[in-house]
Each structure stands twice: as structure tokens, then as C-alpha cells.
Write a protein that holds these residues in place. Structure first.
Motif, PDB file in Angstrom:
ATOM      1  N   LYS A 232       0.831  -1.189   0.000  1.00  0.00           N
ATOM      2  CA  LYS A 232       0.000   0.000   0.000  1.00  0.00           C
ATOM      3  C   LYS A 232       0.872   1.247   0.000  1.00  0.00           C
ATOM      4  CE  LYS A 232      -0.727   0.134   5.039  1.00  0.00           C
ATOM      5  NZ  LYS A 232      -1.744   0.055   6.120  1.00  0.00           N
ATOM      6  N   SER A 233       0.329   2.322  -0.521  1.00  0.00           N
ATOM      7  CA  SER A 233       1.096   3.551  -0.717  1.00  0.00           C
ATOM      8  C   SER A 233       0.908   4.551   0.413  1.00  0.00           C
ATOM      9  CB  SER A 233       0.657   4.221  -2.030  1.00  0.00           C
ATOM     10  OG  SER A 233      -0.717   4.591  -1.956  1.00  0.00           O
ATOM     11  N   TYR A 234       0.202   4.185   1.457  1.00  0.00           N
ATOM     12  CA  TYR A 234      -0.145   5.146   2.501  1.00  0.00           C
ATOM     13  C   TYR A 234       0.031   4.509   3.879  1.00  0.00           C
ATOM     14  CZ  TYR A 234      -4.346   2.278   2.624  1.00  0.00           C
ATOM     15  OH  TYR A 234      -5.190   1.223   2.719  1.00  0.00           O
ATOM     16  N   THR A 235       0.018   5.348   4.882  1.00  0.00           N
ATOM     17  CA  THR A 235       0.025   4.874   6.260  1.00  0.00           C
ATOM     18  C   THR A 235      -1.059   5.601   7.028  1.00  0.00           C
ATOM     19  OG1 THR A 235       1.306   4.766   8.315  1.00  0.00           O
ATOM     20  CG2 THR A 235       1.797   6.578   6.843  1.00  0.00           C
ATOM     21  N   THR A 236      -1.627   4.926   7.995  1.00  0.00           N
ATOM     22  CA  THR A 236      -2.659   5.543   8.835  1.00  0.00           C
ATOM     23  C   THR A 236      -2.068   6.109  10.117  1.00  0.00           C
ATOM     24  OG1 THR A 236      -3.159   3.371   9.790  1.00  0.00           O
ATOM     25  CG2 THR A 236      -4.502   4.092   7.918  1.00  0.00           C
ATOM     26  N   LEU A 237      -0.734   6.290  10.131  1.00  0.00           N
ATOM     27  CA  LEU A 237      -0.092   6.895  11.293  1.00  0.00           C
ATOM     28  C   LEU A 237      -0.690   8.266  11.579  1.00  0.00           C
ATOM     29  CD1 LEU A 237       2.191   6.799  13.424  1.00  0.00           C
ATOM     30  CD2 LEU A 237       3.685   7.876  11.717  1.00  0.00           C
ATOM     31  N   GLU A 238      -0.963   9.014  10.499  1.00  0.00           N
ATOM     32  CA  GLU A 238      -1.665  10.289  10.631  1.00  0.00           C
ATOM     33  C   GLU A 238      -3.024  10.123   9.973  1.00  0.00           C
ATOM     34  OE1 GLU A 238      -1.119  15.038   9.601  1.00  0.00           O
ATOM     35  OE2 GLU A 238      -0.052  13.542   8.432  1.00  0.00           O
ATOM     36  N   LYS A 239      -4.071  10.377  10.722  1.00  0.00           N
ATOM     37  CA  LYS A 239      -5.417  10.138  10.203  1.00  0.00           C
ATOM     38  C   LYS A 239      -6.358  11.240  10.655  1.00  0.00           C
ATOM     39  CE  LYS A 239      -8.683   6.335   9.535  1.00  0.00           C
ATOM     40  NZ  LYS A 239      -9.001   4.932   9.888  1.00  0.00           N
ATOM     41  N   GLY A 240      -7.074  11.803   9.691  1.00  0.00           N
ATOM     42  CA  GLY A 240      -8.009  12.875  10.002  1.00  0.00           C
ATOM     43  C   GLY A 240      -9.445  12.411   9.915  1.00  0.00           C
ATOM     44  N   THR A 241     -10.367  13.333  10.062  1.00  0.00           N
ATOM     45  CA  THR A 241     -11.789  13.057   9.922  1.00  0.00           C
ATOM     46  C   THR A 241     -12.296  13.764   8.672  1.00  0.00           C
ATOM     47  OG1 THR A 241     -12.293  14.933  11.368  1.00  0.00           O
ATOM     48  CG2 THR A 241     -12.158  12.765  12.396  1.00  0.00           C
ATOM     49  N   TYR A 242     -13.476  13.397   8.247  1.00  0.00           N
ATOM     50  CA  TYR A 242     -14.039  13.937   7.020  1.00  0.00           C
ATOM     51  C   TYR A 242     -14.198  15.452   7.109  1.00  0.00           C
ATOM     52  CZ  TYR A 242     -17.649  15.236   3.644  1.00  0.00           C
ATOM     53  OH  TYR A 242     -18.359  15.860   2.658  1.00  0.00           O
ATOM     54  N   THR A 243     -13.538  16.151   6.192  1.00  0.00           N
ATOM     55  CA  THR A 243     -13.635  17.615   6.092  1.00  0.00           C
ATOM     56  C   THR A 243     -13.675  17.979   4.620  1.00  0.00           C
ATOM     57  OG1 THR A 243     -12.317  17.867   8.116  1.00  0.00           O
ATOM     58  CG2 THR A 243     -12.596  19.816   6.731  1.00  0.00           C
ATOM     59  N   ARG A 244     -14.650  18.780   4.240  1.00  0.00           N
ATOM     60  CA  ARG A 244     -14.752  19.225   2.849  1.00  0.00           C
ATOM     61  C   ARG A 244     -14.636  20.740   2.806  1.00  0.00           C
ATOM     62  NH1 ARG A 244     -16.275  16.691  -1.693  1.00  0.00           N
ATOM     63  NH2 ARG A 244     -17.111  14.922  -0.512  1.00  0.00           N
ATOM     64  N   LEU A 245     -13.734  21.231   1.959  1.00  0.00           N
ATOM     65  CA  LEU A 245     -13.553  22.671   1.798  1.00  0.00           C
ATOM     66  C   LEU A 245     -14.648  23.233   0.892  1.00  0.00           C
ATOM     67  CD1 LEU A 245      -9.669  22.704   1.285  1.00  0.00           C
ATOM     68  CD2 LEU A 245     -10.949  22.999   3.411  1.00  0.00           C
ATOM     69  N   PRO A 246     -14.887  24.535   0.943  1.00  0.00           N
ATOM     70  CA  PRO A 246     -15.929  25.129   0.097  1.00  0.00           C
ATOM     71  C   PRO A 246     -15.637  24.907  -1.389  1.00  0.00           C
ATOM     72  CG  PRO A 246     -15.256  26.669   1.819  1.00  0.00           C
ATOM     73  CD  PRO A 246     -14.289  25.534   1.861  1.00  0.00           C
ATOM     74  N   GLY A 247     -16.701  24.672  -2.153  1.00  0.00           N
ATOM     75  CA  GLY A 247     -16.570  24.486  -3.594  1.00  0.00           C
ATOM     76  C   GLY A 247     -17.442  25.466  -4.349  1.00  0.00           C
ATOM     77  N   PHE A 248     -17.514  25.308  -5.661  1.00  0.00           N
ATOM     78  CA  PHE A 248     -18.297  26.210  -6.497  1.00  0.00           C
ATOM     79  C   PHE A 248     -19.787  25.868  -6.499  1.00  0.00           C
ATOM     80  CE2 PHE A 248     -14.129  26.654  -8.888  1.00  0.00           C
ATOM     81  CZ  PHE A 248     -13.849  27.898  -8.317  1.00  0.00           C
TER      82      PHE A 248
END
Length: 621
Positions: A232-248
Motif C-alpha cells: 500500500k502507498s499510505y500509512t494511517t499513522l496520521e489520520k483525520g476526519t471527514y472535512t470538505r472545503l468550500p466548492g463552487f
């Protein structure tokens, strides 16, 4: 570990690294190292010549790269150039920062590239940076160009020059790919003819607002698997929660949307397959394996049963092979359904422990690498048309989709399966040359064409050329339960193939019972009929524990008759309706799985017939 801890680490890092002591050695004031954020601006300005790069520390997915950049640049100005020094600067620089603060040696001038000793000191450290930026390929480029060009006196080595260029090109590409747009290649025919296999398109992430990566600490510019390597190409050592930035804007009904595969939280990793993904859905694999294990375990018993039914039918004078198969299959299905949960548990254990499954195409057991669990942002990217918005009522009757009890808009290139009354009426090459129908659109056995996946316009054209051929939509009727509301056992087995994969709910590719797409805040009153539609929402998407006991339903250990939905959900379907693994198979798409809007094909190529020039830079509708 949550984002907050990594950002706290970034804030306290200058104090752990004792920058207030080494800043003076770089002709800066000690107090500048004590002011949060500003200290990074000074460090980037002094050691990287770009103070504004400090802003990049705010961006998840880029912040740790830039943290390593400033640390490596910092320690090198104090003479720590070696391979081991560079590794420490990238991973754990505090020992070197302690030495810098303790020795109190003044910051060195920038590297004199005309000085062979200084160049030799940093050679392997520069090689490491280039390798981490672009493994192997970066060295081939740098050393290849270096071999055919003349080095300028006092200029950086090609390894250093390309290492710097590539790492910041990757940072820029990473920001664009994560937050602006991402290239995507159509791997299957589920959206034909709106999108074709071999189309390369851009996914506009600003359309609905880009998602902040849940697992930002990953190898850049690959999705979930390192190419050519089964890891796998990633690690879950750093893990956030669902966040969506403003869009159009927001998703509109009938948008073509790219999203993370909802059923991809659990996957079977097969090294033979592209990106290692076996099949489309873990639960579907489990169902197939459970039934296979049951039939194998019961082979002797059902040989006896088959002989019994054969003799009975012959004695009654009504024997046919088809009737015999129906009786035997019904009996097998009855006994299988009676102990369904046990056989599914055996299948899960076999897949996880023995790491084998049946390859239905080859008809043999194959070994795989086991089960993998993927976070939301690392699940496979899928592309479908959004036909159901939160709160919509949907139903499919005889291949016609109804939205809020009205026929849905039909996409210009939406395909259905039309069966011909004259099999073999044309060859695949004739259909491609005359009508642009590709092999993936044909229903055939490799030799004889007997069906076409096409839209009404294409079928009308085919009829003009082949007027004697009649085409009818292949409609699969829904099963009807008996007077007690119970399906036949064989029908119950078939019901497990389509969402909600419940033995008591009959749905199929062309007929789907009426239901409502869940929306945030909806309060569900549980019934025996609707609980199946919400099992995965409650458990996999919204993270609760669901138990269905004889005395009622329990969520997180508490008995309840209702549930309040926490997210908006969408219903996605492929335009190639009979060749699409979509919401009819795995259900609703949660809002946190939405990636972006498919905006434009920038290139397209047919594996057999070459470039499709008419699809280059074509808007997607």
C-alpha cells in the motif's frame, strides 16, 4: 493519530529543536524562534530562500513534506550533508539540532559547487532526496542528462538540480491533484457510451469542494498501491476526519460524479489484478464462496437427492434436465439458506486465513494476499451518474428509472441491453465500422453476436441496416413472494446478488422496488422490510454497532425503533445499465465518499482501433 497531534508537533518542533539557540548562529534574533508560525517563516526564508513556503505547512498531505524540506535545508547550512544526516533530517532531526545548538558554530556559506570536497560531502544525501522524489526514473533522467551535457563551472550537480526541481514539482502536483483536479482513466465499460474504455478525463474537485485527505501521509501521486510493488502507498499513522472545503456548487441530479467505492472498505488483494483489487465487492465474494463451500460439502448428499428426483420425475413421465436442475437447485438452496450465516462465516474465515477464492472465469481456486482494509480516501475511484439525490424516491420498472414517481431523464448515450431475434446477424467489426459499437458493448459468446448494449438512436440505425432483425429490451422480472410474503429458497439466494442483499428483498438489474435515498436528519422508523436498506449506513458509514435480536434492534447496545441518519447519501448508476456495478449492487454513496465532478476527456484511445480524435478535449454531459 488525529491531524491535531501532527499540527501540535509542528508547533512545538522549533522548541524541541532549540531554534532559539541556532537562529543566532544564522544572524537572526533568538526571540524570532519563539513566535509560533513566524519562526517557520524565518526558517524557510533563511535556509530555503522562500519565506512564503511556510504557508504550505498548513496543507494536509504537503505539511510533512515541507517540514522535512526545512529541516534538511536547516541542518545542511551547519555542515550535515551525509546520507545518514539527510535521513535524520527527514525523519528525526533532533539529535542534529541538539549538536548544532551545543557546538555554537556559525552557519556556513551556501555550498560552493566548484569545491569538489563540498560536493562529495553531500553527494549521497542528494541522491537520497532525488530517489525519494522520483525513484529510479529521477536518477535515469538526471544521470542521463549529466552524461550528455557539459557541467558548468560552479553549477549544481544534475542530481541536486533535478532533486530540487522534482520535489517541488511533486509538491505542486500533489496540491493540484488533491485539491483542484485529478486525472482519471476509464477502466471499464459501465458508463458507455457517455464515457468509453480508454478515455482519460479530468475530475474537477472544486465543483463540490475538495476533501481534505483522511490519510495524507502517503506516497505522492499514486492512489492506494505503489505501482509494480504489492504494497500500500499510505500509512494511517496520521489520520483525520471527514472535512470538505468550500466548492463552487453542490451535486446536481444527473451529474457524472467520481467517488470512492463505498464497498471498498474491505477488499481482497489479488496480485494478478490491476491495482490488486479482486472483483468489485467483498460481500459479493463472500456470498459466492459461501455457496460454493456449501455445495462442495454437500456434494455426496446431493448426488443422492439428484438420483431421487430423477427417478421420481421419470416415474411421473415429466422428466427433463431443466426440471431436474430446478428441483435439485431448490432443495440445495433451501438447506443453504437455513444455515446461511454459518456458511458465510466459514467463507470469511477461508478468505482471511487460507487466502484462497474461486476464480469463476478459470474455474479454479487461486491464492491471493488476503484481506485489506482501506480508509475512505484510499478506496478505489469509481465514476457513475448521480440519478438519486438525498430524499428522492426511486424505483426501476422494466429498465425504466423513476425519480419521485416520474420517468427519469435519459442520458443521450444511455445504453440498455437489446436482444436480437436473429443471433449472428453481424460481426463485431461490422458493428464497429458502421455504428461505432465496440466489443465491450456486445452481448456475444466470442463468435456470435446476439445482443447489443446501445441507446435508442443506435438501435434505430442498426434496424435500418438489418430490417429483419427485431430487438427487445432484456427485462428480468422481480420475484413475487407467496401469500405469506416468503420467496422460494432459490429466489432468496438470487436476492443476495443485489442491494440490499437481503433474502427477503427482491431486486435485479432491470426491476428495483421503490425506496427513498437517505438524507441527513432523516429519522428512520425500523420495520422488517426497511432495516436491510440501513444496515450498512449504520455500521460501515456512520460507525455504529448494530444488533438484530429476537426482541428488537439494538444500536450501540441500546434497544431502539428509530435511527437518525447522520449524512446525505446519493444513488449512482452507470449509463451502460446492464454492464455496470453500481448502486444496484452496493447501495448508497455517502457524501464523504464524493471526490469530484467529471468535467472533460482530454484524451481517448481504443486498444484495438487507436486514438479517438473526436473525444479529445470533449466536455462530459
Amino acid at each position: 493519530m488525529s491531524f491535531i497531534y501532527f499540527y501540535l508537533m509542528l508547533l512545538i518542533h522549533p522548541y524541541l529543536a532549540m531554534w532559539w539557540r541556532s537562529f543566532e548562529l544564522a544572524d537572526r534574533k533568538s526571540w524570532e524562534a519563539l513566535i509560533p508560525v513566524y519562526n517557520y517563516y524565518v526558517a524557510f526564508k533563511v535556509f530555503c530562500k522562500k519565506g512564503w513556503w511556510a504557508v504550505l505547512l498548513v496543507i494536509p498531505g504537503v505539511h510533512l513534506v515541507m517540514w522535512s524540506v526545512v529541516n534538511v535545508s536547516y541542518i545542511r547550512r551547519f555542515g550535515y550533508y551525509s546520507l545518514l544526516d539527510t535521513i535524520q533530517g527527514i525523519i528525526f532531526p533532533y539529535i542534529l539540532f541538539f549538536k548544532i545548538a551545543k557546538n555554537q558554530d556559525k552557519m556556513l556559506p551556501e555550498t560552493n559547487w566548484a569545491n569538489s570536497k563540498e560536493v562529495a560531502q553531500r553527494e549521497w544525501g542528494d541522491h537520497l532526496v532525488l530517489f525519494l522524489s522520483l525513484p529510479v526514473i529521477g536518477h535515469i533522467i538526471a544521470l542521463g542528462i549529466g552524461a550528455v551535457t557539459r557541467a558548468r563551472p560552479g553549477a549544481k550537480t544534475k542530481v541536486k538540480e533535478w532533486g530540487d526541481s522534482i520535489i517541488f514539482a511533486l509538491v505542486a502536483a500533489l496540491i493540484i491533484r488533491t485539491y483542484v483536479f485529478e486525472p482519471f482513466r476509464i477502466p471499464t465499460g459501465s458508463m458507455e457510451r457517455t464515457l468509453l474504455v480508454g478515455d482519460f478525463l479530468f475530475v474537477n474537485k472544486l465543483a463540490y469542494g475538495p476533501k481534505v485527505p483522511v490519510t495524507p501521509l502517503s506516497y505522492p501521486l499514486v492512489h492506494n498501491t505503489v505501482p509494480w510493488v504489492t504494497m500500500k502507498s499510505y500509512t494511517t499513522l496520521e489520520k483525520g476526519t471527514y472535512t470538505r472545503l468550500p466548492g463552487f456548487g453542490k451535486i446536481q441530479r444527473y451529474d457524472v460524479v467520481v467517488f470512492n467505492y463505498p464497498a471498498g472498505d474491505t477488499a481482497v488483494y489479488d496480485p494478478r489484478m490491476p491495482y490488486g483489487l479482486m472483483g468489485h465487492e467483498y460481500e459479493g465474494i463472500v456470498n459466492n464462496e459461501a455457496f460454493r463451500l456449501y455445495r462442495e460439502a454437500s456434494q455426496t448428499r446431493f448426488g443422492v437427492i439428484e438420483n431421487y428426483y430423477r427417478d421420481s420425475l421419470k416415474n411421473a413421465g415429466i422428466y427433463t434436465d431443466e426440471l431436474l436442475d430446478r428441483f435439485v437447485n431448490e432443495r440445495a438452496s433451501f438447506e443453504y439458506i437455513k444455515d446461511l450465516s454459518s456458511w458465510k462465516e466459514k467463507a470469511r474465515k477461508m478468505i482471511a486465513d487460507d487466502k484462497v477464492t474461486m476464480d469463476n472465469q478459470l474455474g479454479q481456486l487461486i491464492k491471493h494476499h488476503g484481506i485489506i482494509y482501506r480508509p475512505v480516501d484510499k478506496r478505489e475511484n469509481y465514476i457513475k451518474r448521480c440519478v438519486g439525490m438525498p430524499g428522492d424516491y426511486l424505483e426501476i420498472k422494466n429498465s425504466i428509472l423513476y425519480v419521485n414517481d416520474k420517468p427519469a431523464e435519459v442520458a443521450k448515450h444511455q445504453n440498455l441491453l437489446y436482444l436480437a431475434n436473429e443471433p449472428g446477424f453481424a460481426t463485431s467489426d461490422e458493428l464497429y465500422n458502421k455504428f461505432g459499437i465496440e466489443k465491450s458493448d456486445l452481448h456475444w459468446d466470442g463468435r456470435v453476436v446476439y445482443g447489443v448494449h446501445a441507446n435508442l438512436e443506435t438501435i434505430a440505425k442498426v434496424r435500418k441496416t438489418y430490417p429483419n432483425v427485431q430487438f427487445n429490451i432484456d427485462v428480468k422480472p422481480q420475484y413475487v413472494p407467496d401469500g405469506n410474503g416468503v420467496f422460494r429458497a432459490s429466489e432468496q439466494v438470487d436476492n443476495l446478488s443485489y442491494f440490499p442483499k437481503d433474502i427477503n428483498v427482491s431486486n435485479n438489474v432491470s426491476n428495483f422496488g421503490r425506496f427513498q435515498v437517505p438524507f441527513k436528519g432523516k429519522v428512520v422508523d425500523f420495520t422488517k422490510e426497511n432495516i436491510a436498506y440501513y444496515r450498512r449506513i449504520i455500521t460501515a458509514y456512520e460507525g455504529h454497532k448494530l444488533e438484530e435480536k429476537t426482541d428488537g434492534i439494538y444500536i450501540d447496545g441500546k434497544k431502539t425503533t428509530t435511527y437518525k441518519v447522520e449524512m446525505n447519501y446519493y444513488w449512482m448508476m452507470g449509463d451502460n445499465r446492464y454492464q455496470s456495478a453500481d448502486s444496484r449492487t452496493w447501495g448508497f454513496v455517502p457524501e464523504d465518499h464524493i471526490v469530484g465532478k467529471a468535467s472533460m476527456t482530454w484524451f481517448s484511445s481504443n486498444p484495438e482501433y487507436g486514438i479517438r480524435w473526436d473525444r479529445v478535449f470533449k466536455a462530459i454531459k
